[in-house]
Design an enzyme around this catalytic site. Sequence first.
Site, PDB file in Angstrom:
ATOM      1  N   LYS A  18      21.482 -76.343  40.331  1.00 42.44           N
ATOM      2  CA  LYS A  18      20.242 -75.851  39.611  1.00 42.44           C
ATOM      3  C   LYS A  18      19.965 -77.488  39.185  1.00 42.44           C
ATOM      4  O   LYS A  18      19.413 -77.427  38.057  1.00 42.44           O
ATOM      5  CB  LYS A  18      20.317 -74.739  38.759  1.00 42.44           C
ATOM      6  CG  LYS A  18      19.245 -74.243  38.515  1.00 42.44           C
ATOM      7  CD  LYS A  18      18.475 -73.510  39.476  1.00 42.44           C
ATOM      8  CE  LYS A  18      17.225 -73.061  38.769  1.00 42.44           C
ATOM      9  NZ  LYS A  18      15.993 -72.493  39.891  1.00 42.44           N
ATOM     10  N   ASP A  49      30.955 -67.615  42.231  1.00 43.43           N
ATOM     11  CA  ASP A  49      31.264 -66.182  41.920  1.00 43.43           C
ATOM     12  C   ASP A  49      30.299 -65.480  42.582  1.00 43.43           C
ATOM     13  O   ASP A  49      30.605 -64.537  43.351  1.00 43.43           O
ATOM     14  CB  ASP A  49      31.283 -66.114  40.331  1.00 43.43           C
ATOM     15  CG  ASP A  49      31.862 -64.786  40.095  1.00 43.43           C
ATOM     16  OD1 ASP A  49      32.397 -64.193  40.841  1.00 43.43           O
ATOM     17  OD2 ASP A  49      31.834 -64.568  38.927  1.00 43.43           O
ATOM     18  N   ASP A  63      19.002 -70.728  43.761  1.00 41.94           N
ATOM     19  CA  ASP A  63      18.317 -69.762  44.199  1.00 41.94           C
ATOM     20  C   ASP A  63      17.558 -69.584  45.733  1.00 41.94           C
ATOM     21  O   ASP A  63      17.777 -68.530  46.311  1.00 41.94           O
ATOM     22  CB  ASP A  63      16.930 -69.700  43.087  1.00 41.94           C
ATOM     23  CG  ASP A  63      16.355 -70.939  43.011  1.00 41.94           C
ATOM     24  OD1 ASP A  63      17.033 -72.016  43.224  1.00 41.94           O
ATOM     25  OD2 ASP A  63      15.444 -71.000  42.418  1.00 41.94           O
ATOM     26  N   ASP A  96      30.483 -63.689  46.718  1.00 36.87           N
ATOM     27  CA  ASP A  96      30.432 -62.000  46.919  1.00 36.87           C
ATOM     28  C   ASP A  96      29.334 -61.678  47.843  1.00 36.87           C
ATOM     29  O   ASP A  96      29.311 -61.077  48.593  1.00 36.87           O
ATOM     30  CB  ASP A  96      30.060 -61.236  45.440  1.00 36.87           C
ATOM     31  CG  ASP A  96      31.589 -60.980  44.777  1.00 36.87           C
ATOM     32  OD1 ASP A  96      32.567 -61.463  45.398  1.00 36.87           O
ATOM     33  OD2 ASP A  96      31.662 -59.952  44.059  1.00 36.87           O
ATOM     34  N   TYR A 125      32.297 -70.137  32.397  1.00 35.10           N
ATOM     35  CA  TYR A 125      33.126 -69.182  32.115  1.00 35.10           C
ATOM     36  C   TYR A 125      34.128 -69.794  31.206  1.00 35.10           C
ATOM     37  O   TYR A 125      34.810 -69.040  30.631  1.00 35.10           O
ATOM     38  CB  TYR A 125      33.880 -68.564  33.279  1.00 35.10           C
ATOM     39  CG  TYR A 125      33.083 -67.708  34.290  1.00 35.10           C
ATOM     40  CD1 TYR A 125      31.656 -67.349  33.936  1.00 35.10           C
ATOM     41  CD2 TYR A 125      33.323 -67.381  35.679  1.00 35.10           C
ATOM     42  CE1 TYR A 125      30.691 -67.089  34.700  1.00 35.10           C
ATOM     43  CE2 TYR A 125      32.527 -66.899  36.513  1.00 35.10           C
ATOM     44  CZ  TYR A 125      31.128 -66.493  36.136  1.00 35.10           C
ATOM     45  OH  TYR A 125      30.407 -66.013  36.825  1.00 35.10           O
TER      46      TYR A 125
END
Length: 364
Positions: A195, A251, A227, A255, A146
Amino acid sequence: MKLKIGCISGDGIGPEIVREAKKVLEKTAGKYGHEISWTEILLGGASIDVHGVPLTPEVVQAAKESDAVLMGSIGGDANTSPWYQLPPDRRPEAGLLAIRRELGLFANLRPAVLYEELADACPLKKETSEAGFDLLIMRELTGGLYFGERRTTVENGLRTAVDTLVYNENEIRRIAVKAFDIARKRRGKVTSVDKANVLDSSRLWRAVVNEVAADYPDVELSHMLVDNCAMQLVKDPAQFDVILTENMFGDILSDEASMVTGSIGMLSSASLNDTKFGLYEPSHGSAPDIAGKNIANPIATILSAAMMLRYSFDLDKEADDMEQAVKQVLKEGFRTADIMPEGAAASCRKCSCSEMGDRIAERI
Ligand code: NAD
């Protein structure tokens, strides 16, 4: 102990839920002989109404002079509020982003706790929800995809976009240290999520987390690919204590983790910098649709205040007391409208925002 707390009531339900959190904090401070001095701070829409801008330099200074800041939430209804007629950099959310930047808040903590009494709200399988869970996602907040360089160009007639994911070892180390410190205050387990089978940034992440782990032999560290983590959160969330991860993965996972608890009004959060300072706020927004009706759930804000005692002031016993008071009131059947489903048990009783605050304060 003297606690110097900045207080941003904010917009929408903000003033209602913050009032209840202050009530419970004052009761806790009184019981344990602490003294709180409050500095009221205007941010977001409330600041626009008075100063024409969502954040003033005086507010940044007042926040910096506090040991910690407790916040409701800011913002209004984007379709009807005049705040959203202003240019984007003058809207309520711009103030929040700016104050986070000014305070150097790089670590975001979001606990996801499934309370036994609210297990029915959990969308997971019954055997999973009955076991309950209590995990915390620690997300890096100021680096990664980001904040990396980005551009969109046209190459050989094809529109092409590039985003870059950059972390240096210092950025990884400082958040890893926070995660291990916090795991020590919990069940002593860190799962670092990356990852590393694909990304260089993740391989560096894993290497630095391993280096930091060497200083914490009492904390159990494991690594998990993102994942797999997304799957494990719905399959077996009880396996996690602290999940440490970079900005974008955090992020998404935070959630997901909060939604599996099923109760938005219960979710606390904190953002920390490299001192003891933190900004503590509920995960939800300012809920303009129910503002001013005294029906909002103040528990997320009360639990955020408990996090403040634990992480900014190291007052673990006091924080435990606040969390136990919340559990006790739920056990006794008190529910604000959002956690009172149709057909709730006859032992449950609907209560207002202020009554919920009163009940919790009484149990301290
Ligand atoms: P929201 O979280 O405010 O509301 C979503 C739904 O959940 C609404 O139906 C609301 O009534 C309900 N809800 C939220 N908190 C509740 C509580 N404590 N008790 C009972 N019900 C509750 O999200 P939104 O409607 O998308 O956003 C409203 C405003 O909040 C927007 O201006 C948005 O930008 C802002 N916002 C602010 C923050 C923040 O201050 N950090 C975070 C998210 C959204």
